[in-house]
Structures are given as C-alpha cells and as structure tokens.
Design an enzyme around this catalytic site. Structure first.
Site, PDB file in Angstrom:
ATOM      1  N   THR A 171      -0.261  -0.158  -4.567  1.00 59.10           N
ATOM      2  CA  THR A 171      -0.807  -1.431  -4.331  1.00 59.10           C
ATOM      3  C   THR A 171      -1.884  -1.611  -5.623  1.00 59.10           C
ATOM      4  O   THR A 171      -1.951  -0.879  -6.398  1.00 59.10           O
ATOM      5  CB  THR A 171      -1.884  -1.166  -3.005  1.00 59.10           C
ATOM      6  OG1 THR A 171      -1.293  -1.222  -1.803  1.00 59.10           O
ATOM      7  CG2 THR A 171      -2.924  -2.111  -2.894  1.00 59.10           C
ATOM      8  N   ARG A 199       5.541  -4.557  10.106  1.00 62.90           N
ATOM      9  CA  ARG A 199       4.371  -3.603   9.903  1.00 62.90           C
ATOM     10  C   ARG A 199       3.252  -4.220   8.618  1.00 62.90           C
ATOM     11  O   ARG A 199       3.557  -4.923   7.676  1.00 62.90           O
ATOM     12  CB  ARG A 199       4.871  -2.492   9.282  1.00 62.90           C
ATOM     13  CG  ARG A 199       3.602  -1.269   8.755  1.00 62.90           C
ATOM     14  CD  ARG A 199       3.398  -1.226   7.370  1.00 62.90           C
ATOM     15  NE  ARG A 199       2.194  -0.170   7.108  1.00 62.90           N
ATOM     16  CZ  ARG A 199       1.610  -0.099   5.854  1.00 62.90           C
ATOM     17  NH1 ARG A 199       1.920  -0.948   5.060  1.00 62.90           N
ATOM     18  NH2 ARG A 199       0.916   0.787   5.786  1.00 62.90           N
ATOM     19  N   VAL A 200       2.000  -4.303   9.018  1.00 63.96           N
ATOM     20  CA  VAL A 200       0.873  -4.659   8.048  1.00 63.96           C
ATOM     21  C   VAL A 200       0.105  -3.659   8.102  1.00 63.96           C
ATOM     22  O   VAL A 200      -0.293  -2.921   8.635  1.00 63.96           O
ATOM     23  CB  VAL A 200       0.256  -5.760   8.583  1.00 63.96           C
ATOM     24  CG1 VAL A 200      -1.021  -6.168   7.701  1.00 63.96           C
ATOM     25  CG2 VAL A 200       1.042  -6.951   9.109  1.00 63.96           C
ATOM     26  N   GLY A 201      -0.415  -3.360   6.623  1.00 64.69           N
ATOM     27  CA  GLY A 201      -1.281  -2.275   6.231  1.00 64.69           C
ATOM     28  C   GLY A 201      -2.574  -2.864   6.088  1.00 64.69           C
ATOM     29  O   GLY A 201      -3.060  -3.731   6.509  1.00 64.69           O
ATOM     30  N   ASP A 202      -3.403  -1.701   5.334  1.00 67.91           N
ATOM     31  CA  ASP A 202      -4.692  -2.216   5.421  1.00 67.91           C
ATOM     32  C   ASP A 202      -5.208  -3.211   4.271  1.00 67.91           C
ATOM     33  O   ASP A 202      -6.234  -3.920   4.311  1.00 67.91           O
ATOM     34  CB  ASP A 202      -5.516  -0.745   5.022  1.00 67.91           C
ATOM     35  CG  ASP A 202      -5.214  -0.363   3.646  1.00 67.91           C
ATOM     36  OD1 ASP A 202      -3.873  -0.349   3.392  1.00 67.91           O
ATOM     37  OD2 ASP A 202      -6.133   0.050   2.518  1.00 67.91           O
ATOM     38  N   THR A 222      -6.784   1.765  -1.733  1.00 67.97           N
ATOM     39  CA  THR A 222      -4.995   1.915  -1.905  1.00 67.97           C
ATOM     40  C   THR A 222      -4.895   3.367  -1.156  1.00 67.97           C
ATOM     41  O   THR A 222      -5.547   4.320  -1.286  1.00 67.97           O
ATOM     42  CB  THR A 222      -4.590   1.985  -3.255  1.00 67.97           C
ATOM     43  OG1 THR A 222      -3.144   2.593  -3.276  1.00 67.97           O
ATOM     44  CG2 THR A 222      -5.632   2.936  -4.137  1.00 67.97           C
ATOM     45  N   GLY A 223      -3.972   3.575  -0.404  1.00 72.42           N
ATOM     46  CA  GLY A 223      -3.463   4.691   0.257  1.00 72.42           C
ATOM     47  C   GLY A 223      -2.828   4.601   1.673  1.00 72.42           C
ATOM     48  O   GLY A 223      -2.115   3.500   1.693  1.00 72.42           O
ATOM     49  N   GLY A 225      -2.124   2.891   4.610  1.00 75.02           N
ATOM     50  CA  GLY A 225      -2.779   2.050   5.297  1.00 75.02           C
ATOM     51  C   GLY A 225      -3.215   2.302   6.605  1.00 75.02           C
ATOM     52  O   GLY A 225      -4.355   1.699   6.966  1.00 75.02           O
TER      53      GLY A 225
HETATM   54  N1  ASP Z   1      -2.430   0.716   1.550  1.00 73.31           N
HETATM   55  C1  ASP Z   1      -1.055   0.094   1.203  1.00 73.31           C
HETATM   56  C2  ASP Z   1      -0.451   0.233   2.456  1.00 73.31           C
HETATM   57  O1  ASP Z   1      -0.692   0.890   3.553  1.00 73.31           O
HETATM   58  C3  ASP Z   1      -0.250   0.987   0.522  1.00 73.31           C
HETATM   59  C4  ASP Z   1      -0.814   1.466  -0.798  1.00 73.31           C
HETATM   60  O2  ASP Z   1      -2.078   1.326  -1.137  1.00 73.31           O
HETATM   61  O3  ASP Z   1      -0.405   2.147  -1.459  1.00 73.31           O
HETATM   62  O4  ASP Z   1       0.193  -0.987   2.907  1.00 73.31           O
END
Ligand code: ASP
Length: 304
Positions: A171, A199-202, A222-223, A225
C-alpha cells in the site's frame, strides 16, 4: 514548520530476499515521492496537496502495490482503493473497488471536493471519474509480470495474499504538516493478491486506514486490512491523544505494538502531529518508509 512522512507498504521482501539492486530501486521510488511532496510544502503549499502528490508519485511507481503496480484480484483484474483527509474541517474522500483509474488518490480527492459524499465505490465511482475527466488507463498499463506470477501461483486456491512473498502487504501513503499548521493524510492500495467478492481493506476507510485531525494527528496505515478495520487503527490513535492526552509516540506504540499484536494484526503506519513529530512504527519485518522532519532531516528506510 513543515514535515512529511510517506510509506510504500509494511510487507517488504524478507531481508534475506532483498538485493542491493532492488533496494536501490525501492528507495528511488520513495525518494522521488518524498522530494516532489516536500517541494510543495517548501513553497508554502498545503499538506493536502503534498500528501496527494506523494501518493500520486508512489501510484505511478510500479514497484509499490497501488495505481500502476497494483496486485491482481481473483479474476485477474486490478481493483483499487484510496482515501484522503484533511485535518482542518475534517473533510474526506474515499473510493473502493475501482479499475482503470490511473491515480485513485486523485479520484478520492475529487470525491471530497466535488460531491456531497465521502465514499464512492465500483461502477458509480467510475461513472463519476469519467464525468470529472479523471485520467484512466487500459488494463495493459497495470500489467506487471511479477504481480502476474504472484497471482498465478495462488489463483486456484482460496487464499488471498498481501503484497509480497509470504505475508504480502503493500500500500502507499503519506502524512504531512504544512506551514499554516494543517495536517493531512492519504492512502492508496491495490489490496491483496487474489482478493475476492469485492473485498475492501482498511486503506479507503476513514478512521481505519486513514485519518487526519489538526487537534491530534494525521495517520496512514499499511498491513493486514481486516485487522486494521477491526481495530479502527487511525482513529484509535487520534482518540488516545484527544481523550487520554497521550503523545503521538505513546499512542502509536500502544496501538501498533500492543493492541494490534494481540489480535494478530501485522503491519504499521506513519503518523505526524502539529508539532511536526513523526512516528513510523511497524510490527512486521519491514516497512518501506521515508520522512523529512521539521529540521529538514531526511530518512529513507526499509527494515528496523
Ligand atoms: N492494508 C491494505 C489492505 O488490506 C494492504 C496493505 O497495506 O498492504 O488492503
């Protein structure tokens, strides 16, 4: 006082797989984005312009999972999410599940500034983007041999992956403080390789992956989600500062090294406050990151 921090994702290649050439290329991408955004702040530009510019540059750099470098979803397509927020009037714009948008962060900002809404998704967001003349690209622009291989390896299974060899995150994001004391944050992502079902992340969720409030801080996460959504990470840090009077450093440490760890939430974030303090904590092996603090001191780092 001006200051800025950017990230290119918390799921870096394992240190053992990183080569000097790759490291140089990743750092070049970070430097380009950092310099372009910092130049805006130096000229007296707003933090909002600076974070949009940093994320724009990172979206155009194919090595990061956002914009051009976005990962493949379960249908072999790219579906991107992004958001942006400014800390003065708490205005925000977000978009999820869009394809063919060259720079999703630009679309997020247009949603913030040109609609009555905060969050648009999918076909409707695309329709709005076309109406506004937001730059589009064909699928071929987003094709990347490395990402395609990543997807081919897992596409027939049920698993989805964050962006790199084992635990795959990726991200991009930026947070900044401008001369007139305003904070802003922006985040953009291709999400997780082989993601399904819309799917939707954070990243596009205000309060989870992105938040900005002049009274407290600006955050871009980032991480993994799902865990960041459940922990409402960005807003939680702001709340710890606002209601408990914690410093940025204390609030970030509690959330990243304690609360997230307890529920298995791997990743990190970048954060800034009105005093120009910058925090870049992560509980993963590495996080692509860079910053220029209020004294003009620069860092570009990947591992601890
Ligand atoms: N947080 C992002 C998601 O889950 C992915 C990421 O930060 O690597 O979509």
């Amino acid at each position: 006082m001006i200051a800025i921090a950017i990230h290119g994702g918390a799921g870096t290649l394992r240190k053992s797989d990183m080569t000097p050439a790759l490291e140089r290329d990743y750092k070049l991408g970070l430097e380009t984005a950092l310099d372009a955004a910092y130049a805006i702040l130096k000229k007296g530009g707003t933090s909002l312009d600076a974070v949009e510019r940093a994320v724009f540059e990172l979206e155009n750099y194919p090595m990061f999972n956002a914009g051009k470098g976005s990962v493949f979803n379960s249908q072999g397509k790219h579906e991107m999410d992004a958001s942006i927020m400014e800390g003065t009037q708490l205005r925000a714009g977000a978009v999820s599940g869009v394809s063919n948008i060259k720079n999703p962060v630009v679309l997020a900002r247009a949603i913030m500034e040109k609609t009555e809404h905060v969050f648009l998704s999918g076909d409707g967001a695309l329709k709005f983007a076309k109406q506004e003349g937001i730059a589009m690209e064909e699928d071929a622009y987003f094709y990347n041999e490395f990402r395609h291989q990543q997807w081919l390896e897992i596409k027939d299974g049920d698993s989805f992956q964050l962006d790199h060899s084992e635990k795959k995150f990726g991200t991009v994001g930026a947070v900044a403080l401008c001369e007139n004391g305003q904070l802003a944050a922006a985040t953009s992502t291709g999400g997780m390789t082989n993601k399904k079902y819309g799917r939707v992340g954070d990243s596009p969720m205000i309060g989870a992956g992105t938040y900005a409030n002049n009274r407290t801080c600006a955050i871009s996460c980032t991480g993994h989600g799902e865990l960041f959504i459940r922990s409402v990470v960005a807003y939680d840090i702001s709340c710890l500062m606002e209601y408990k009077g914690l410093t940025l450093h204390e609030a970030c440490n509690i959330v990243v090294y304690d609360k997230l760890v307890k529920i298995g939430g791997e990743g990190g974030l970048i954060a800034i406050d009105q005093g120009g303090n910058i925090e870049m904590p992560f509980n993963s092996e590495g996080m692509f990151r860079g910053s220029i603090n209020s004294k003009g001191e620069r860092t570009i780092m990947i591992y601890k």
